[in-house]
Write a protein that holds these residues in place. Structure first.
Motif, PDB file in Angstrom:
ATOM      1  N   GLY A 107       0.798  -1.210   0.000  1.00 40.86           N
ATOM      2  CA  GLY A 107       0.000   0.000   0.000  1.00 40.86           C
ATOM      3  C   GLY A 107       0.833   1.262   0.000  1.00 40.86           C
ATOM      4  O   GLY A 107       0.501   2.247  -0.670  1.00 40.86           O
ATOM      5  N   SER A 112       2.396   1.793  -3.539  1.00 43.21           N
ATOM      6  CA  SER A 112       1.351   2.126  -4.510  1.00 43.21           C
ATOM      7  C   SER A 112       0.767   3.509  -4.259  1.00 43.21           C
ATOM      8  O   SER A 112       0.553   4.294  -5.189  1.00 43.21           O
ATOM      9  N   THR A 113       0.515   3.827  -2.997  1.00 45.03           N
ATOM     10  CA  THR A 113      -0.092   5.112  -2.667  1.00 45.03           C
ATOM     11  C   THR A 113       0.838   6.276  -2.985  1.00 45.03           C
ATOM     12  O   THR A 113       0.395   7.324  -3.483  1.00 45.03           O
ATOM     13  N   VAL A 133      -5.934   1.495  -4.240  1.00 46.72           N
ATOM     14  CA  VAL A 133      -5.028   0.487  -3.688  1.00 46.72           C
ATOM     15  C   VAL A 133      -5.814  -0.642  -3.037  1.00 46.72           C
ATOM     16  O   VAL A 133      -5.516  -1.832  -3.238  1.00 46.72           O
ATOM     17  N   GLN A 192      -6.103  -4.608  -3.887  1.00 45.54           N
ATOM     18  CA  GLN A 192      -5.637  -5.581  -2.898  1.00 45.54           C
ATOM     19  C   GLN A 192      -6.642  -6.687  -2.634  1.00 45.54           C
ATOM     20  O   GLN A 192      -6.276  -7.720  -2.067  1.00 45.54           O
ATOM     21  N   PHE A 243      -2.974  -2.206 -11.351  1.00 46.63           N
ATOM     22  CA  PHE A 243      -2.344  -2.700 -10.125  1.00 46.63           C
ATOM     23  C   PHE A 243      -2.661  -4.176  -9.917  1.00 46.63           C
ATOM     24  O   PHE A 243      -1.800  -4.955  -9.481  1.00 46.63           O
TER      25      PHE A 243
END
Length: 305
Positions: A26, A29-30, A47, A51, A210
């Motif tokens: 996270g 990605s964030t 995200v 996930q 993602f």
């Protein structure tokens, strides 16, 4: 198209780190999404939707390699889902600027504890194999789920070091159990964002990018977690936590000048490298001792009288 390819590669790299170390998907990605100009709530939503898929694949892969304690998954995942739903709701309406340094301090302390435990003391022996109880896992799950949703990442950064510091599970099962519970937490956080932001606040093409990158590499990451030496894995995780959160504190909270920050980073990376070197050498010594053949007993009467 270039943005989607970049996001897919970022998802691949984030899942490779997360699946083998149990954290940082996270966060990685964030950070990228925020750099692209996405709002914190929208970035966290993207995200967490991704996930759901990567968590399921990663959890199944870890289970296949024997890295999952399902009792831990249940005890930490359910309260984690409650915390994640609440965190997503809060983030959709409030700023999280003050929460970041507080979380960084907690994680820094946990990182130092984990680094010390696995670098200096080695792999825990006495209580290993007996998973932590509900009194420990429920508050950890609530805190990790809440901060993970509000900060766009934090489920693994809190859950993994807390479980490692408890000394109740070997590192590979900590990583596998935290990853396996992530899908449940991601579902709850995603529902919270949907109720608060609506589907219009989520870029679904970014979620897909993602998801594709993460699911491709998830089985490889789970395989790595099984074969990396526990002592080396523990030192790696601890050092990563310290370095990431020291940067947050120095830059965003204390506003330390750039020259001083550079010196601190060099020192921290040097200490991290020294810790890893020590852990690798200690692991090799322990491995050699375990593989040495036992000495054969002397025959009775062999000694000279």
């Amino acid at each position: 198209m270039r943005t989607l390819i970049l996001l897919a590669l970022a998802g691949l790299g984030a899942q490779l780190v997360d699946g083998s170390l149990g954290m940082a998907h996270g966060v990685i990605s964030t950070v990228l999404l925020l750099a692209l100009g996405t709002t914190p709530a929208a970035a966290s939503a993207v995200v967490h939707f991704a996930q759901i898929g990567t968590g399921l694949v990663s959890g199944a892969s870890h289970a296949r390699f024997g890295n999952v304690d399902w009792q831990v998954v249940t005890r930490i995942g359910v309260p984690g889902a409650v915390g994640a739903f609440a965190g997503a709701t809060v983030l959709s309406h409030l700023s999280t600027a003050l929460a970041e340094p507080v979380m960084a301090v907690i994680l820094l302390v946990l990182g130092l504890c984990v680094t010390w435990r696995f670098t200096v003391r080695g792999v825990p022996r006495g209580s290993a194999g007996r998973p932590p109880g509900k009194r420990f896992l429920v508050p950890v799950g609530l805190a990790a789920g809440f901060l993970g949703a509000t900060g766009g990442g934090g489920w693994g950064l809190i859950g993994t070091p807390a479980l490692l510091a408890s000394g109740r599970l070997e590192p590979r099962k900590v990583v596998g159990s935290v990853d396996a519970s992530k899908a449940l937490v991601a579902v709850a956080a995603s529902l919270g964002f949907l109720f608060s932001l609506g589907s219009q606040g989520v870029n679904w093409s970014w979620v897909l990018a993602f998801l594709v990158g993460g699911t491709v590499i998830a089985p490889v990451a789970a395989w790595l977690a099984r074969f990396v030496a526990p002592r080396v894995l523990g030192s790696t995780v601890g050092g990563l936590i310290v370095v990431l959160n020291a940067r947050t504190l120095l830059t965003d909270w204390f506003h330390v000048p750039g020259t001083v920050r550079a010196v601190v980073y060099v020192v921290l990376h040097g200490l991290w490298a020294a810790a890893l070197t020590h852990s690798v050498r200690a692991h090799r010594r322990e491995r050699d001792i375990r593989t040495e053949p036992a000495a054969e007993p002397e025959p009775v009467g062999a000694r000279a009288v």
